[in-house]
Write an enzyme that holds these catalytic residues in place. Structure first.
Site, PDB file in Angstrom:
ATOM      1  NE  ARG A 122      -4.257  -1.849   1.797  1.00 14.16           N
ATOM      2  CZ  ARG A 122      -4.321  -3.048   2.354  1.00 14.16           C
ATOM      3  NH1 ARG A 122      -3.373  -3.435   3.206  1.00 14.16           N
ATOM      4  NH2 ARG A 122      -5.320  -3.862   2.086  1.00 14.16           N
ATOM      5  CE  LYS A 144       0.936  13.974 -15.067  1.00 14.45           C
ATOM      6  NZ  LYS A 144       0.746  14.375 -16.473  1.00 14.45           N
ATOM      7  CD  GLU A 186       9.261  15.509 -22.723  1.00  8.13           C
ATOM      8  OE1 GLU A 186       8.927  16.598 -22.213  1.00  8.13           O
ATOM      9  OE2 GLU A 186       8.449  14.598 -22.974  1.00  8.13           O
ATOM     10  CE  LYS A 228       7.149  17.099 -14.594  1.00  4.74           C
ATOM     11  NZ  LYS A 228       7.175  15.799 -15.273  1.00  4.74           N
ATOM     12  CD  GLU A 238      -2.087  16.507 -16.571  1.00  5.03           C
ATOM     13  OE1 GLU A 238      -2.839  16.152 -17.483  1.00  5.03           O
ATOM     14  OE2 GLU A 238      -0.987  15.976 -16.340  1.00  5.03           O
ATOM     15  NE  ARG A 242       2.307  17.163 -13.279  1.00  7.69           N
ATOM     16  CZ  ARG A 242       2.797  16.317 -12.371  1.00  7.69           C
ATOM     17  NH1 ARG A 242       2.444  16.446 -11.105  1.00  7.69           N
ATOM     18  NH2 ARG A 242       3.629  15.374 -12.718  1.00  7.69           N
ATOM     19  CG  ASN A 246      -0.149  17.010 -20.645  1.00  6.04           C
ATOM     20  OD1 ASN A 246       0.640  16.131 -20.360  1.00  6.04           O
ATOM     21  ND2 ASN A 246      -1.210  17.286 -19.893  1.00  6.04           N
ATOM     22  CG  HIS A 249       3.471  15.040 -23.726  1.00  2.00           C
ATOM     23  ND1 HIS A 249       4.288  16.141 -23.897  1.00  2.00           N
ATOM     24  CD2 HIS A 249       4.198  14.142 -23.011  1.00  2.00           C
ATOM     25  CE1 HIS A 249       5.444  15.917 -23.291  1.00  2.00           C
ATOM     26  NE2 HIS A 249       5.415  14.713 -22.752  1.00  2.00           N
ATOM     27  CG  HIS A 253       0.804  10.455 -24.816  1.00  2.19           C
ATOM     28  ND1 HIS A 253       0.215  10.889 -23.644  1.00  2.19           N
ATOM     29  CD2 HIS A 253       2.139  10.431 -24.574  1.00  2.19           C
ATOM     30  CE1 HIS A 253       1.154  11.122 -22.739  1.00  2.19           C
ATOM     31  NE2 HIS A 253       2.327  10.849 -23.284  1.00  2.19           N
ATOM     32  CG  HIS A 266       7.757   9.830 -24.345  1.00  4.89           C
ATOM     33  ND1 HIS A 266       6.399   9.871 -24.554  1.00  4.89           N
ATOM     34  CD2 HIS A 266       8.037  10.884 -23.526  1.00  4.89           C
ATOM     35  CE1 HIS A 266       5.876  10.888 -23.881  1.00  4.89           C
ATOM     36  NE2 HIS A 266       6.847  11.512 -23.252  1.00  4.89           N
TER      37      HIS A 266
END
Length: 365
Positions: A122, A144, A186, A228, A238, A242, A246, A249, A253, A266
């Site tokens: 957990r 993330k 990036e 960042k 987000e 935030r 993206n 992206h 993606h 990526h």
């Protein structure tokens, strides 16, 4: 050493950036952890071969008992099945709630190890030690974590902030040329969304960047991390600011998923996505042609990108299952000038199709 504070609550943390930092990892962790902590390094074979001995020596010198868990390399292994295999290995090694996971690798290893840490018992602590440009400037910071589904990228995941992020730009010296350049996109993204000086460095100082000049690379990484860290500190999950991260992206993606995660790294997908987003911004009247050309030129100036054998309608279908799509509306981050972007959700399908046609044409040039 550059130290950047990430002010997320309830437990803020530091990002440390310095050439040669890997050899001092044990000492840095000793200041953070109780001596009883057991460490489990999650990595991939290439990183293990080149850098694991230096890391393990540093950990052992600081009195840590460290075990290495190896996972398969590549985006196609960023799946729930990989997390399950790693969790089973942890149990066999006797990992309990005092365990600390060290994510030692690129973005895939970092996302998977972070996701594993968020779930095991957990939730146990994780320290990110990224070994690619992309992971150092983006994936390792902000908490993330996640894995892919066949339907799309990062559709299962959690927010699980690290205890610390330790960045040694020196490890980039053994990074294959393609991987190195993929990460630079990036960095360039950070310039477009919020740091015009960083963007201009790509225009004025490209040779030093591509030659991996140590001081230049450390500076670029530190500036990207600062941007960042600021965004994440303001908006951890987000819900607002935030989302600017993206940029590139949304289409990126979709390109990764449409090509089966086998054609594009990526960062390369994000590069094509940035060019596509700039074209959409021009069509939407939010960006002038000259600035869009600068973004495209700076992106393509980093290196040759893979050719795209994709159809516009396929990308449109992928966008509908993107996790940034809300109430059926796809959210795009569009540049309005160098250093400023805007999140919009009213982009017509025709604009997306035109942008996809444009990047497909450029890829064959």
């Amino acid at each position: 050493m550059n130290t950047v504070h990430v002010a997320v609550q309830p437990r803020p943390y530091e990002v440390c950036i310095e050439n040669g930092l890997l050899a001092r990892t044990g000492g840095l962790l000793r200041d953070l952890l109780p001596r009883s902590s057991r460490l489990f390094v999650v990595t991939v074979a290439p990183v293990r071969r080149k850098w694991a001995k230096k890391l393990i020596r540093s950990l052992e010198a600081a009195g840590f008992d460290a075990q290495v868990l190896e996972m398969p390399e590549g985006e196609r292994f960023k799946r729930l099945a990989t997390v399950e295999v790693l969790a089973e290995k942890l149990t066999r090694l006797g990992a309990d709630r005092t365990a600390l996971i060290l994510a030692f690798g690129g973005g895939v290893a970092g996302d998977v190890a972070g996701f594993l840490a968020s779930l095991y018992m957990r939730g146990v602590d994780v320290v990110q030690i990224p070994t690619t440009v992309l992971a150092q400037v983006d994936a390792s910071i902000g908490g993330k974590t996640g894995v892919n589904l066949k339907a799309g990228k990062n559709l299962i995941g959690t927010f699980h902030q690290p205890l610390a992020v330790l960045i040694d730009p020196e490890v980039l010296s053994t990074l294959p040329e393609r991987e190195y350049k993929a990460g630079l996109y990036e960095v360039l993204k950070c310039g477009v969304i919020g740091n015009p000086e960083l963007f201009r460095e790509f225009e004025a100082n490209r040779d030093a960047i591509l030659k991996r000049d140590a001081a230049t690379v450390e500076r670029l990484i530190a500036e990207s991390v600062r941007l960042k860290a600021h965004v994440v500190s303001v908006d951890e999950k987000e819900n607002g600011l935030r989302r600017v991260l993206n940029f590139g992206h949304t289409v990126g993606h979709a390109l990764e998923a449409e090509t089966g995660y086998r054609t594009l790294l990526h960062g390369e997908a994000v590069a094509w996505g940035m060019i596509a987003a700039s074209r959409i911004a021009v069509i939407a009247g939010k960006l002038d042609e000259s600035t869009a050309g600068r973004i495209s030129d700076a992106t393509l100036g980093v290196g040759r990108l893979p050719e795209l054998a994709i159809r516009g309608q396929g990308i449109v279908r992928r966008l509908q299952s993107d996790k940034k799509t809300r109430s059926g509306k796809v959210h795009f981050v569009l540049p309005t000038e160098i250093g400023k972007v805007e999140v919009v959700n009213d982009v017509p399908e025709s604009a997306v199709l035109e942008a996809v046609d444009e990047i497909r044409r450029l890829s064959k040039g």
